[in-house]
Design a protein around this motif. Structure first.
Motif, PDB file in Angstrom:
ATOM      1  N   VAL A  16       0.846  -1.193   0.000  1.00 31.38           N
ATOM      2  CA  VAL A  16       0.000   0.000   0.000  1.00 31.38           C
ATOM      3  C   VAL A  16       0.881   1.243   0.000  1.00 31.38           C
ATOM      4  N   ARG A  17       0.507   2.226  -0.809  1.00 33.18           N
ATOM      5  CA  ARG A  17       1.229   3.494  -0.873  1.00 33.18           C
ATOM      6  C   ARG A  17       0.223   4.633  -0.859  1.00 33.18           C
ATOM      7  N   LEU A  18       0.649   5.768  -0.326  1.00 32.16           N
ATOM      8  CA  LEU A  18      -0.165   6.959  -0.374  1.00 32.16           C
ATOM      9  C   LEU A  18       0.698   8.145  -0.778  1.00 32.16           C
ATOM     10  N   GLU A  19       0.033   9.132  -1.350  1.00 29.36           N
ATOM     11  CA  GLU A  19       0.755  10.304  -1.833  1.00 29.36           C
ATOM     12  C   GLU A  19      -0.172  11.509  -1.826  1.00 29.36           C
ATOM     13  N   MET A  20       0.410  12.668  -1.495  1.00 32.56           N
ATOM     14  CA  MET A  20      -0.326  13.909  -1.617  1.00 32.56           C
ATOM     15  C   MET A  20      -0.042  14.479  -3.001  1.00 32.56           C
ATOM     16  N   LEU A  21      -1.094  14.682  -3.769  1.00 36.14           N
ATOM     17  CA  LEU A  21      -0.950  15.208  -5.117  1.00 36.14           C
ATOM     18  C   LEU A  21      -0.810  16.725  -5.094  1.00 36.14           C
ATOM     19  N   ASN A  22      -0.267  17.270  -6.172  1.00 37.29           N
ATOM     20  CA  ASN A  22      -0.187  18.725  -6.320  1.00 37.29           C
ATOM     21  C   ASN A  22      -1.554  19.317  -6.651  1.00 37.29           C
ATOM     22  N   HIS A  23      -2.423  18.496  -7.229  1.00 36.16           N
ATOM     23  CA  HIS A  23      -3.763  18.916  -7.632  1.00 36.16           C
ATOM     24  C   HIS A  23      -4.775  18.017  -6.934  1.00 36.16           C
ATOM     25  N   MET A  24      -6.015  18.427  -6.930  1.00 37.87           N
ATOM     26  CA  MET A  24      -7.072  17.588  -6.365  1.00 37.87           C
ATOM     27  C   MET A  24      -7.192  16.312  -7.200  1.00 37.87           C
ATOM     28  N   PRO A  25      -7.460  15.180  -6.581  1.00 35.87           N
ATOM     29  CA  PRO A  25      -7.558  13.916  -7.326  1.00 35.87           C
ATOM     30  C   PRO A  25      -8.616  13.928  -8.433  1.00 35.87           C
ATOM     31  N   ASP A  26      -9.680  14.707  -8.266  1.00 38.07           N
ATOM     32  CA  ASP A  26     -10.736  14.742  -9.272  1.00 38.07           C
ATOM     33  C   ASP A  26     -10.424  15.695 -10.434  1.00 38.07           C
ATOM     34  N   SER A  27      -9.344  16.467 -10.326  1.00 41.76           N
ATOM     35  CA  SER A  27      -8.965  17.384 -11.409  1.00 41.76           C
ATOM     36  C   SER A  27      -8.387  16.574 -12.574  1.00 41.76           C
ATOM     37  N   PRO A  28      -8.333  17.153 -13.773  1.00 41.90           N
ATOM     38  CA  PRO A  28      -7.732  16.420 -14.900  1.00 41.90           C
ATOM     39  C   PRO A  28      -6.294  15.974 -14.614  1.00 41.90           C
ATOM     40  N   GLU A  29      -5.509  16.841 -13.966  1.00 39.99           N
ATOM     41  CA  GLU A  29      -4.121  16.478 -13.639  1.00 39.99           C
ATOM     42  C   GLU A  29      -4.080  15.304 -12.662  1.00 39.99           C
ATOM     43  N   GLY A  30      -4.950  15.367 -11.635  1.00 38.50           N
ATOM     44  CA  GLY A  30      -5.018  14.279 -10.655  1.00 38.50           C
ATOM     45  C   GLY A  30      -5.460  12.977 -11.299  1.00 38.50           C
ATOM     46  N   GLN A  31      -6.446  13.049 -12.184  1.00 38.70           N
ATOM     47  CA  GLN A  31      -6.930  11.849 -12.872  1.00 38.70           C
ATOM     48  C   GLN A  31      -5.845  11.244 -13.768  1.00 38.70           C
TER      49      GLN A  31
ATOM     50  N   LYS B   8      -9.381   8.588  -1.786  1.00 35.06           N
ATOM     51  CA  LYS B   8      -8.736   9.877  -1.553  1.00 35.06           C
ATOM     52  C   LYS B   8      -9.241  10.498  -0.259  1.00 35.06           C
ATOM     53  N   VAL B   9      -8.405  11.331   0.302  1.00 36.55           N
ATOM     54  CA  VAL B   9      -8.762  12.211   1.406  1.00 36.55           C
ATOM     55  C   VAL B   9      -8.141  13.546   1.065  1.00 36.55           C
ATOM     56  N   MET B  10      -8.974  14.481   0.640  1.00 41.57           N
ATOM     57  CA  MET B  10      -8.523  15.775   0.127  1.00 41.57           C
ATOM     58  C   MET B  10      -7.540  15.543  -1.025  1.00 41.57           C
ATOM     59  N   LYS B  11      -6.268  15.959  -0.856  1.00 47.47           N
ATOM     60  CA  LYS B  11      -5.274  15.770  -1.924  1.00 47.47           C
ATOM     61  C   LYS B  11      -4.504  14.456  -1.794  1.00 47.47           C
ATOM     62  N   TRP B  12      -4.779  13.699  -0.737  1.00 47.70           N
ATOM     63  CA  TRP B  12      -4.095  12.422  -0.517  1.00 47.70           C
ATOM     64  C   TRP B  12      -4.798  11.333  -1.302  1.00 47.70           C
ATOM     65  N   VAL B  13      -4.015  10.478  -1.970  1.00 51.10           N
ATOM     66  CA  VAL B  13      -4.564   9.340  -2.694  1.00 51.10           C
ATOM     67  C   VAL B  13      -3.915   8.062  -2.169  1.00 51.10           C
ATOM     68  N   TYR B  14      -4.691   6.988  -2.194  1.00 46.91           N
ATOM     69  CA  TYR B  14      -4.273   5.687  -1.674  1.00 46.91           C
ATOM     70  C   TYR B  14      -4.300   4.671  -2.803  1.00 46.91           C
ATOM     71  N   PHE B  15      -3.218   3.887  -2.883  1.00 40.24           N
ATOM     72  CA  PHE B  15      -3.104   2.838  -3.889  1.00 40.24           C
ATOM     73  C   PHE B  15      -2.703   1.542  -3.198  1.00 40.24           C
ATOM     74  N   ARG B  16      -3.051   0.439  -3.829  1.00 35.95           N
ATOM     75  CA  ARG B  16      -2.522  -0.848  -3.402  1.00 35.95           C
ATOM     76  C   ARG B  16      -2.140  -1.623  -4.660  1.00 35.95           C
ATOM     77  N   LYS B  17      -1.156  -2.506  -4.491  1.00 36.67           N
ATOM     78  CA  LYS B  17      -0.688  -3.311  -5.616  1.00 36.67           C
ATOM     79  C   LYS B  17      -0.338  -4.689  -5.082  1.00 36.67           C
ATOM     80  N   LYS B  18      -0.687  -5.702  -5.840  1.00 36.78           N
ATOM     81  CA  LYS B  18      -0.341  -7.063  -5.432  1.00 36.78           C
ATOM     82  C   LYS B  18       1.181  -7.192  -5.408  1.00 36.78           C
ATOM     83  N   THR B  19       1.698  -7.729  -4.327  1.00 35.90           N
ATOM     84  CA  THR B  19       3.146  -7.869  -4.186  1.00 35.90           C
ATOM     85  C   THR B  19       3.716  -8.823  -5.236  1.00 35.90           C
TER      86      THR B  19
END
Length: 180
Positions: A51-66, A82-93
């Motif tokens: 699992v990884r998380l990152e704060m984006l420079n733009h809102m996740p729903d913006s074209p840049e965030g998408q 997402k939580v505000m500008k934070w996005v959460y990802f998971r990837k199979k190991t």
């Protein structure tokens, strides 16, 4: 089975949050949803996901965030939420290494982004505290004194977070200089 856990992490504690999410995944609890201080997990094989998380420079729903989310998903990762500008990802190991900040320059840029988000919030609270201090000194209004104390507390809290992030950033800069 799904499990919901409420837990508080502040913006400067993102590494601790990511570590906690990794520990949960190692125990067979895969993150399926993240909201304000609320995490939802489902049972999985222990260690099945990173699992990884990152704060984006733009809102996740913006074209840049998408575009960024789509880019990360192309690596085989799943966008969890997402939580505000934070996005959460998971990837199979089983799909291999999963890093969003693979080098110190990227990590420093990420830290600067978080700092740049927190600084204006701190300044706003300092300004609100000063304004309310003026009101208190003029009218001896107890409510204004409470507002001064609240603003000062929030500003101090944010200052502490900014200081911790700056210390991490400075440590990374020193590491970069060692390898030059």
């Amino acid at each position: 089975m799904r499990t919901t856990i409420r837990k508080v992490f502040w913006a400067w504690e993102f590494e601790e949050e990511e570590k906690w999410l990794a520990d949960m995944a190692a125990q067979g609890k895969a993150l399926v949803s993240a909201r304000y201080f609320t995490y939802e997990f489902e049972d999985s094989e222990p260690g099945e996901y990173a699992v990884r998380l990152e704060m984006l420079n733009h809102m996740p729903d913006s074209p840049e965030g998408q575009r960024y989310i789509a880019f990360v998903e192309e690596t085989g990762a799943e966008y969890i939420g997402k939580v505000m500008k934070w996005v959460y990802f998971r990837k199979k190991t089983a799909l291999g290494e999963f890093e969003l900040h693979g080098d110190n320059a990227t990590r420093m840029k990420h830290l600067k982004g978080i700092i740049n988000l927190l600084k204006p919030l701190m300044v706003i609270n300092i300004g609100a505290g000063m304004y309310n201090l003026g009101v208190f000194l003029s009218y001896r209004n107890g409510l204004s004194l409470l507002a001064v104390l609240l603003s000062a507390g929030v500003a101090g809290f944010l200052f502490r977070g900014i200081t911790l992030l700056n210390q991490r950033k400075d440590r990374l800069e020193r590491e970069c200089q060692l390898f030059e």
